[in-house]
Design an enzyme around this catalytic site. Structure first.
Site, PDB file in Angstrom:
ATOM      1  N   GLN A  75       0.843  -1.196   0.000  1.00 58.30           N
ATOM      2  CA  GLN A  75       0.000   0.000   0.000  1.00 58.30           C
ATOM      3  C   GLN A  75       0.879   1.246   0.000  1.00 58.30           C
ATOM      4  O   GLN A  75       1.266   1.750   1.048  1.00 58.30           O
ATOM      5  CB  GLN A  75      -0.937   0.004   1.212  1.00 58.30           C
ATOM      6  CG  GLN A  75      -1.927   1.135   1.147  1.00 58.30           C
ATOM      7  CD  GLN A  75      -2.908   1.124   2.294  1.00 58.30           C
ATOM      8  OE1 GLN A  75      -3.010   0.176   3.059  1.00 58.30           O
ATOM      9  NE2 GLN A  75      -3.641   2.209   2.423  1.00 58.30           N
ATOM     10  N   PHE A  76       1.179   1.741  -1.196  1.00 58.26           N
ATOM     11  CA  PHE A  76       2.074   2.892  -1.318  1.00 58.26           C
ATOM     12  C   PHE A  76       1.525   4.132  -0.622  1.00 58.26           C
ATOM     13  O   PHE A  76       2.285   5.015  -0.226  1.00 58.26           O
ATOM     14  CB  PHE A  76       2.389   3.185  -2.789  1.00 58.26           C
ATOM     15  CG  PHE A  76       1.322   3.955  -3.511  1.00 58.26           C
ATOM     16  CD1 PHE A  76       1.397   5.334  -3.607  1.00 58.26           C
ATOM     17  CD2 PHE A  76       0.236   3.305  -4.085  1.00 58.26           C
ATOM     18  CE1 PHE A  76       0.418   6.056  -4.272  1.00 58.26           C
ATOM     19  CE2 PHE A  76      -0.745   4.011  -4.744  1.00 58.26           C
ATOM     20  CZ  PHE A  76      -0.660   5.393  -4.838  1.00 58.26           C
ATOM     21  N   THR A  77       0.217   4.202  -0.418  1.00 59.18           N
ATOM     22  CA  THR A  77      -0.360   5.402   0.189  1.00 59.18           C
ATOM     23  C   THR A  77       0.088   5.602   1.636  1.00 59.18           C
ATOM     24  O   THR A  77      -0.061   6.699   2.176  1.00 59.18           O
ATOM     25  CB  THR A  77      -1.901   5.384   0.119  1.00 59.18           C
ATOM     26  OG1 THR A  77      -2.387   4.231   0.800  1.00 59.18           O
ATOM     27  CG2 THR A  77      -2.379   5.394  -1.329  1.00 59.18           C
TER      28      THR A  77
END
Length: 149
Positions: free
Chosen positions: A78-80
């Site tokens: 989850q890059f966020t």
């Protein structure tokens, strides 16, 4: 590398309506990989995840690890998690490793956790996922390999 670790009774990831990963008792871990992460960050995170003592012992104290209870892990990229909202209202993701560079790091993290004896399931990298998390407690822990928190 950042992780949101949730102790769960079960977890599941679906892509296009199909289950791509599912676990019972254990951790659902959302993982963000930073631009400056190295092999050391992977090793730190793998060790911390499998040895984190947040399961109750016979006295009801959080004293047992995932290894101790035979738990499973669902790792979801989850890059966020690398989003920076200190300026403005829209997150900046410039501190996230680019996808083509992040995937090998994510795969290495999966491999390192498996080497430590934990059953690991994953989401699908760069896919739009639906993540089911049945949080147990709730218990949610934040980990940052740079020890920012």
């Amino acid at each position: 590398m950042r992780a949101v670790v949730q102790r769960v009774t079960r977890g599941e990831v679906r892509v296009d309506g199909e289950v791509v990963g599912a676990i019972g008792k254990g951790f659902v871990v959302l993982v963000g990989i930073a631009e400056d992460d190295t092999e050391e960050d992977i090793a730190y995170m793998a060790d911390k995840l499998v040895n984190l003592r947040v399961f109750e012992d016979e006295e009801g104290k959080m004293n047992l690890s995932l290894l101790d209870v035979g738990g499973e892990m669902l790792l979801v990229s989850q890059f966020t998690l690398m989003g920076d909202v200190r300026k403005g209202r829209r997150p900046s993701f410039t501190s996230a490793k680019k996808p083509e560079e992040a995937l090998p790091y994510f795969n290495k993290l999966v491999e390192e956790v498996r080497k430590k004896g934990v059953k690991v399931e994953t989401g699908k990298f760069q896919a739009m996922m639906k993540v089911l998390i049945e949080n147990d407690g709730p218990v949610t822990i934040l980990i940052d390999s740079k020890k920012l928190f």
